[in-house]
Scaffold this active site. Structure first.
Site, PDB file in Angstrom:
ATOM      1  N   CYS A  66      -4.633  -2.306   1.183  1.00  0.00           N
ATOM      2  CA  CYS A  66      -5.277  -3.533   0.738  1.00  0.00           C
ATOM      3  C   CYS A  66      -5.317  -4.496   1.916  1.00  0.00           C
ATOM      4  O   CYS A  66      -4.354  -4.606   2.660  1.00  0.00           O
ATOM      5  CB  CYS A  66      -4.529  -4.177  -0.420  1.00  0.00           C
ATOM      6  SG  CYS A  66      -4.463  -3.184  -1.915  1.00  0.00           S
ATOM      7  N   HIS A  89       1.008  15.955   0.152  1.00  0.00           N
ATOM      8  CA  HIS A  89       1.491  17.094  -0.621  1.00  0.00           C
ATOM      9  C   HIS A  89       0.969  18.364   0.037  1.00  0.00           C
ATOM     10  O   HIS A  89      -0.192  18.410   0.486  1.00  0.00           O
ATOM     11  CB  HIS A  89       1.003  17.037  -2.070  1.00  0.00           C
ATOM     12  CG  HIS A  89       1.334  15.771  -2.782  1.00  0.00           C
ATOM     13  ND1 HIS A  89       2.586  15.490  -3.292  1.00  0.00           N
ATOM     14  CD2 HIS A  89       0.574  14.683  -3.056  1.00  0.00           C
ATOM     15  CE1 HIS A  89       2.577  14.301  -3.857  1.00  0.00           C
ATOM     16  NE2 HIS A  89       1.373  13.786  -3.730  1.00  0.00           N
ATOM     17  N   SER A 139       0.845  -1.177   0.000  1.00  0.00           N
ATOM     18  CA  SER A 139       0.000   0.000   0.000  1.00  0.00           C
ATOM     19  C   SER A 139       0.885   1.232   0.000  1.00  0.00           C
ATOM     20  O   SER A 139       2.114   1.136  -0.010  1.00  0.00           O
ATOM     21  CB  SER A 139      -0.917  -0.009   1.232  1.00  0.00           C
ATOM     22  OG  SER A 139      -1.546  -1.264   1.379  1.00  0.00           O
TER      23      SER A 139
END
EC number: 4.1.1.50
Length: 264
Positions: free
Chosen positions: A141, A118, A113
């Protein structure tokens, strides 16, 4: 769905938490605006963002495979962490619809994963409004829901507005071959937030249950102007100017919350 599924192979569901956090302030002069940029670069540089995401990795019980980070000129930063699962069985508390921890560490189960962050510092060139945005994505997942990291992350930033999206994609099969398009109960993202967070924000849900799509918008209820002033504005504003700045800041917040331009 409370009984544990017996799966054929690995849990192939992909669960993605994406959200934006906005922090608004008023920087009056060009000097104040430059000082604001320097403050953001110091407080939310790639090194500190990596520390925050590393805490998230601990909360969801993952292993770090790789870290990529970058500071930008003149402002902003990005961090991406590739993570892998821990070979453990999750506890009920890790998959139930309830708030995740703050700084405490729990153990969870997830597959390959990633987590990304940002930052987008932005200053209005005329009216002095500075809007700092953080975009965070946690994709997993397996059994654990990335929503367990939401509570912690909101508390790591000065969050005036938060928009959260959660989606479960794909399917996994049980041992009888039946497809399961979601493996945990969820009525609202709000159920994964602590009581103090729910009390502090005005919240609106837009959910598409049949598509396993969940969306929550959050707007901070209490407004104290001094919390939004930066630099000389903290002491140099007259009463009339304070009223004008209050109107500007609140207008900025409402436009972001409702995602549309609004008349003054």
């Amino acid at each position: 769905m409370k009984s544990k599924l017996k799966l054929h192979g690995f849990n192939n569901l992909t669960k993605t938490l994406s959200f934006n956090i906005y922090d608004i302030c008023y920087a009056e002069t060009p000097q104040d605006q430059q000082a604001y940029v320097e403050y953001i670069n110091k407080e939310y540089n790639a090194k500190r963002l990596t520390q925050i995401l590393t805490e998230v990795v601990d909360i969801i019980g993952a292993n770090i495979l790789n870290i990529a980070s970058q500071d930008y000129e003149p402002q902003g930063a990005s961090v991406t962490i590739l993570i892998s699962e821990e070979p453990v069985t999750p506890t009920d508390s890790q998959i139930e619809e309830s708030p995740g921890p703050l700084p405490e560490i729990i153990l969870a189960h997830l597959d390959k994963s990633h987590i990304t962050v940002h930052t987008y510092p932005e200053i209005h060139p005329v009216d002095g409004i500075a809007t700092f945005r953080v975009d965070i994505d946690v994709s997993t997942c397996g059994v654990i829901s990335p929503l367990k990291a939401l509570n912690f992350l909101i508390h790591q930033f000065d969050s005036d507005i938060v928009t959260v999206d959660y989606r479960v994609r794909g399917f996994t099969r049980d041992i009888e071959g039946k497809k399961h398009f979601i493996d945990h109960e969820i009525n609202s993202i709000q159920n994964y937030l602590s009581e103090d967070t729910r009390d502090a924000y005005q919240m609106t849900d837009v959910n598409v249950y049949q598509e396993n799509l969940f969306h929550t918008k959050m707007l901070l209820k209490d407004f104290e102007l001094d919390n939004y002033l930066f630099g000389d504005a903290t002491s140099n504003l007259s009463s009339e100017q304070r009223a004008q700045v209050t109107e500007r800041v609140k207008h900025e917040m409402l436009e972001i919350f409702y995602a549309r331009n609004m008349s003054s």
